[in-house]
Structures are given as C-alpha cells and as structure tokens.
Design a protein around this motif. Structure first.
Motif, PDB file in Angstrom:
ATOM      1  N   LEU A  48      66.098 -31.846   8.300  1.00 16.76           N
ATOM      2  CA  LEU A  48      65.592 -30.518   7.963  1.00 16.76           C
ATOM      3  C   LEU A  48      64.080 -30.581   7.745  1.00 16.76           C
ATOM      4  O   LEU A  48      63.553 -31.584   7.284  1.00 16.76           O
ATOM      5  CB  LEU A  48      66.270 -29.993   6.705  1.00 16.76           C
ATOM      6  N   THR A  49      63.397 -29.490   8.068  1.00 15.13           N
ATOM      7  CA  THR A  49      61.950 -29.453   7.906  1.00 15.13           C
ATOM      8  C   THR A  49      61.490 -28.016   7.681  1.00 15.13           C
ATOM      9  O   THR A  49      62.127 -27.068   8.158  1.00 15.13           O
ATOM     10  CB  THR A  49      61.242 -30.021   9.151  1.00 15.13           C
ATOM     11  N   LEU A  50      60.405 -27.878   6.948  1.00 18.75           N
ATOM     12  CA  LEU A  50      59.747 -26.575   6.750  1.00 18.75           C
ATOM     13  C   LEU A  50      58.470 -26.480   7.570  1.00 18.75           C
ATOM     14  O   LEU A  50      57.708 -25.521   7.429  1.00 18.75           O
ATOM     15  CB  LEU A  50      59.428 -26.360   5.265  1.00 18.75           C
ATOM     16  N   HIS A  51      58.275 -27.483   8.433  1.00 12.97           N
ATOM     17  CA  HIS A  51      57.034 -27.544   9.203  1.00 12.97           C
ATOM     18  C   HIS A  51      56.903 -26.355  10.155  1.00 12.97           C
ATOM     19  O   HIS A  51      55.794 -25.836  10.356  1.00 12.97           O
ATOM     20  CB  HIS A  51      56.979 -28.856   9.984  1.00 12.97           C
ATOM     21  N   ASN A  52      58.007 -25.921  10.728  1.00 11.95           N
ATOM     22  CA  ASN A  52      57.946 -24.787  11.654  1.00 11.95           C
ATOM     23  C   ASN A  52      57.522 -23.500  10.953  1.00 11.95           C
ATOM     24  O   ASN A  52      56.761 -22.693  11.501  1.00 11.95           O
ATOM     25  CB  ASN A  52      59.306 -24.586  12.325  1.00 11.95           C
ATOM     26  N   LEU A  55      53.803 -23.748  10.414  1.00  8.57           N
ATOM     27  CA  LEU A  55      53.073 -23.507  11.659  1.00  8.57           C
ATOM     28  C   LEU A  55      53.069 -22.026  12.029  1.00  8.57           C
ATOM     29  O   LEU A  55      52.043 -21.484  12.460  1.00  8.57           O
ATOM     30  CB  LEU A  55      53.689 -24.329  12.793  1.00  8.57           C
ATOM     31  N   ALA A  56      54.216 -21.372  11.863  1.00  8.61           N
ATOM     32  CA  ALA A  56      54.305 -19.950  12.186  1.00  8.61           C
ATOM     33  C   ALA A  56      53.400 -19.127  11.278  1.00  8.61           C
ATOM     34  O   ALA A  56      52.747 -18.176  11.726  1.00  8.61           O
ATOM     35  CB  ALA A  56      55.750 -19.474  12.073  1.00  8.61           C
ATOM     36  N   TRP A  57      53.350 -19.496  10.003  1.00  5.05           N
ATOM     37  CA  TRP A  57      52.513 -18.756   9.055  1.00  5.05           C
ATOM     38  C   TRP A  57      51.028 -18.915   9.377  1.00  5.05           C
ATOM     39  O   TRP A  57      50.255 -17.967   9.235  1.00  5.05           O
ATOM     40  CB  TRP A  57      52.801 -19.239   7.644  1.00  5.05           C
ATOM     41  N   ASN A  58      50.634 -20.107   9.846  1.00  7.24           N
ATOM     42  CA  ASN A  58      49.222 -20.387  10.112  1.00  7.24           C
ATOM     43  C   ASN A  58      48.798 -20.089  11.545  1.00  7.24           C
ATOM     44  O   ASN A  58      47.596 -20.075  11.838  1.00  7.24           O
ATOM     45  CB  ASN A  58      48.907 -21.853   9.805  1.00  7.24           C
ATOM     46  N   PHE A  62      49.457 -14.085   9.500  1.00 10.23           N
ATOM     47  CA  PHE A  62      50.781 -13.582   9.162  1.00 10.23           C
ATOM     48  C   PHE A  62      50.752 -12.760   7.877  1.00 10.23           C
ATOM     49  O   PHE A  62      51.428 -11.729   7.774  1.00 10.23           O
ATOM     50  CB  PHE A  62      51.749 -14.758   9.020  1.00 10.23           C
ATOM     51  N   ALA A  63      49.980 -13.211   6.903  1.00 12.82           N
ATOM     52  CA  ALA A  63      49.909 -12.477   5.638  1.00 12.82           C
ATOM     53  C   ALA A  63      49.334 -11.080   5.848  1.00 12.82           C
ATOM     54  O   ALA A  63      49.812 -10.101   5.254  1.00 12.82           O
ATOM     55  CB  ALA A  63      49.064 -13.256   4.638  1.00 12.82           C
ATOM     56  N   ARG A  64      48.313 -10.969   6.716  1.00 17.24           N
ATOM     57  CA  ARG A  64      47.723  -9.663   7.004  1.00 17.24           C
ATOM     58  C   ARG A  64      48.734  -8.754   7.688  1.00 17.24           C
ATOM     59  O   ARG A  64      48.848  -7.562   7.370  1.00 17.24           O
ATOM     60  CB  ARG A  64      46.504  -9.857   7.891  1.00 17.24           C
ATOM     61  N   TYR A  65      49.475  -9.307   8.665  1.00 13.42           N
ATOM     62  CA  TYR A  65      50.498  -8.524   9.347  1.00 13.42           C
ATOM     63  C   TYR A  65      51.581  -8.069   8.372  1.00 13.42           C
ATOM     64  O   TYR A  65      52.075  -6.941   8.455  1.00 13.42           O
ATOM     65  CB  TYR A  65      51.144  -9.351  10.460  1.00 13.42           C
ATOM     66  N   LEU A  66      51.944  -8.939   7.447  1.00 14.13           N
ATOM     67  CA  LEU A  66      52.983  -8.602   6.481  1.00 14.13           C
ATOM     68  C   LEU A  66      52.527  -7.483   5.554  1.00 14.13           C
ATOM     69  O   LEU A  66      53.278  -6.537   5.279  1.00 14.13           O
ATOM     70  CB  LEU A  66      53.368  -9.837   5.675  1.00 14.13           C
ATOM     71  N   VAL A  67      51.294  -7.562   5.080  1.00 10.89           N
ATOM     72  CA  VAL A  67      50.747  -6.516   4.215  1.00 10.89           C
ATOM     73  C   VAL A  67      50.694  -5.183   4.964  1.00 10.89           C
ATOM     74  O   VAL A  67      51.061  -4.125   4.417  1.00 10.89           O
ATOM     75  CB  VAL A  67      49.353  -6.914   3.699  1.00 10.89           C
ATOM     76  N   THR A 239      61.222 -18.789  16.456  1.00 13.20           N
ATOM     77  CA  THR A 239      62.372 -18.482  15.600  1.00 13.20           C
ATOM     78  C   THR A 239      61.994 -18.512  14.127  1.00 13.20           C
ATOM     79  O   THR A 239      62.534 -17.737  13.327  1.00 13.20           O
ATOM     80  CB  THR A 239      63.512 -19.461  15.865  1.00 13.20           C
ATOM     81  N   ALA A 240      61.070 -19.393  13.750  1.00 16.59           N
ATOM     82  CA  ALA A 240      60.620 -19.422  12.360  1.00 16.59           C
ATOM     83  C   ALA A 240      59.925 -18.119  11.993  1.00 16.59           C
ATOM     84  O   ALA A 240      60.169 -17.538  10.923  1.00 16.59           O
ATOM     85  CB  ALA A 240      59.686 -20.610  12.134  1.00 16.59           C
ATOM     86  N   ALA A 241      59.060 -17.635  12.886  1.00 19.37           N
ATOM     87  CA  ALA A 241      58.372 -16.367  12.634  1.00 19.37           C
ATOM     88  C   ALA A 241      59.356 -15.201  12.613  1.00 19.37           C
ATOM     89  O   ALA A 241      59.254 -14.300  11.772  1.00 19.37           O
ATOM     90  CB  ALA A 241      57.303 -16.141  13.703  1.00 19.37           C
ATOM     91  N   THR A 242      60.314 -15.220  13.537  1.00 20.74           N
ATOM     92  CA  THR A 242      61.324 -14.155  13.571  1.00 20.74           C
ATOM     93  C   THR A 242      62.166 -14.155  12.303  1.00 20.74           C
ATOM     94  O   THR A 242      62.493 -13.101  11.753  1.00 20.74           O
ATOM     95  CB  THR A 242      62.226 -14.334  14.801  1.00 20.74           C
ATOM     96  N   LEU A 243      62.512 -15.340  11.828  1.00 20.55           N
ATOM     97  CA  LEU A 243      63.317 -15.449  10.609  1.00 20.55           C
ATOM     98  C   LEU A 243      62.560 -14.913   9.399  1.00 20.55           C
ATOM     99  O   LEU A 243      63.122 -14.184   8.569  1.00 20.55           O
ATOM    100  CB  LEU A 243      63.722 -16.901  10.384  1.00 20.55           C
TER     101      LEU A 243
END
Length: 270
Positions: A48-52, A55-58, A62-67, A239-243
């Motif tokens: 298991l990894t949180l690396h994806n 990577l998707a966040w950076n 992504f934070a700007r899009y979320l806001v 898929t990480a970004a979609t999730l």
C-alpha cells in the motif's frame, strides 16, 4: 411468477446493479493506493502507498480547484434554496390567477437540456463581463424548476390545519413558511441539496467553456490535466485524483441516504 419469484428477481437485479456500480470504484481505490506496476494486475500482497495521492495533489493546483468547487456548489445551493422556497410555497398554497399555467411554464425548463443554451448563455455573460469567474459558472443555474417542483410537492403534504393554527396565532405569511413549512421539509432540502451539489460538483462542459484560468476552474476541469501528459496516461495518478474528487460526494450520500429516499417518496404522494 408468484410474489416470491418477483421479489427474488428484484433483489437479484438490485445486487447486479450494485456490483456494476461498485466495481469501477473498487478499481479506482485499488489503483490509487498501490504502485503503478499493479494498476493492471491484482496481487493481494501488493504494498500500500499514499504516493499516488501526493502526486495527484501536487500535479496541479488541486487545493485551488477544490476551493473553487466548494464555492461554486455553495453559491448555487444557497441561491436555489432562497429562490425555490418562496416560489414552491406560492405554487403549493397560494391561489392566484394563472397559477397552474405559470407552474407548467416553469416545468418546461425540465425539458430543455442545459447544453442547448450553451452559446446563448456564453454570449450573455460575455456582454456582462463575467466570463472566467465563479459567478459566471453559477449564474445559469441559480433558478431550478426541479427544486421548485420537489419543494412544492412536499409543501402540499403539510396539513392545512397546521397552517391555519399558525395563522390564528398571528403568524404572517413568511412566518408560516419559515416556522411551519421549511422545518417539515428538511428531508427534501437534504435530498435536493445532494442532487444539486452532485450535479455541479461533476459538471464539466459549462465550466470548461466559461473559464480560462486556473484561479476559476473547478475540479472537473482541473482533472483534465492528468490525461494530457507527455509521458502518457498514468492511471495511478488519475484514479487517485478521481478518488479524492468523488470521496466527499460518496460520504455525503452515505450520511443522508435515508432522507434522500424518503423525500422522493413523499414527492410522489400528491
């Protein structure tokens, strides 16, 4: 076929639909939390990894899009509640000339696809100087015929005796709406809120047309950058970004699914 056979057929169909719906979600979760090498093959011992997710966040702001997305859905939802509530109350409880005809005209909006109005809406907002803004994305959706219809059906189920009792207590028209009708329609507000937030959270075409800069793009438009890299498609990052994008909607539906179902059942009573 007897009652039991029909019941088993319904249950089997529900299970099949549920499996078809959940399989893509399971694949997205598997790919997002495992290295890219395991995106196309299943291995129960894969690490298991949180690396994806990182990577998707950076990979994009992504934070700007979320806001931007949160601001958009909040603006639309609040405006729809404010505008649809008095309109639905008027159609449900007030008698005025042409009420049914006007309500039928409002319902005509349900027969018009938003994409048909794409060019006209863009030209209007361009003339107003609102292109490339959160307000431009939200403005065509601030009024909702579906919201008016759903609340009207709910308000019509409120016993007239409650309205009469509030009137005898000296409650004004708006007071009766706020103190009697709105509290009894909370499940409907929750259900419609889920529908509205889900639609505008996932809306892609209109935000793509009306926005030009990173500062105003929502998540759906921002996610398109993940599929346009020189190295090809990285399914783990996609898929990480979609999730991350769909997780808030899934959690909201799981929390309020009972109110969601009950409100639509009540809307069909009258």
């Amino acid at each position: 076929m007897g009652w039991r056979g029909t019941r088993w057929l319904e249950i089997t169909g529900a299970w099949l639909l549920g499996i078809l719906w959940v399989l893509p979600l399971l694949y997205a979760a598997w790919t997002a939390f495992h290295p890219a090498a395991y995106a196309t093959r299943f291995d129960p011992f894969a690490p298991l990894t949180l690396h994806n997710l990182e990577l998707a966040w950076n990979a994009a702001p992504f934070a700007r899009y979320l806001v931007n997305t949160v601001l958009l859905v909040t603006l639309v939802l609040v405006a729809q509640f404010v505008l649809c509530t008095p309109a639905a109350f008027a159609f449900a409880r007030l008698n005025f000339p042409g009420r049914d005809t006007l309500f039928a005209i409002v319902l005509l909006q349900l027969m018009i696809m938003p994409d048909v109005l794409l060019v006209g809406n863009y030209r209007t907002l361009a003339q107003l100087g609102l292109v490339d803004s959160i307000l431009a994305i939200a403005l065509p959706y601030l009024g909702s015929a579906f919201g008016i219809f759903l609340l009207r059906q709910t308000f019509r189920t409120v016993p007239q005796e409650l309205d009469d009792a509030a009137r005898l207590e000296g409650c004004s028209l708006l007071g009766r709406l706020w103190r009697v009708y709105v509290p009894l329609a909370k499940p409907t507000y929750i259900a419609y809120g889920l529908v509205s937030v889900s639609y505008h959270w996932n809306n892609f075409l209109w935000p793509l047309v009306i926005t030009n800069s990173v500062g105003t793009r929502p998540l759906t438009v921002g996610l398109s950058v993940f599929a346009s890299t020189d190295q090809g498609i990285d399914w783990s990052i996609i898929t990480a970004a979609t999730l991350m994008t769909s997780a808030p909607l899934l959690v909201a539906f799981l929390l309020f699914q009972r109110q969601f179902v009950q409100s639509f059942m009540r809307a069909g009573i009258r």
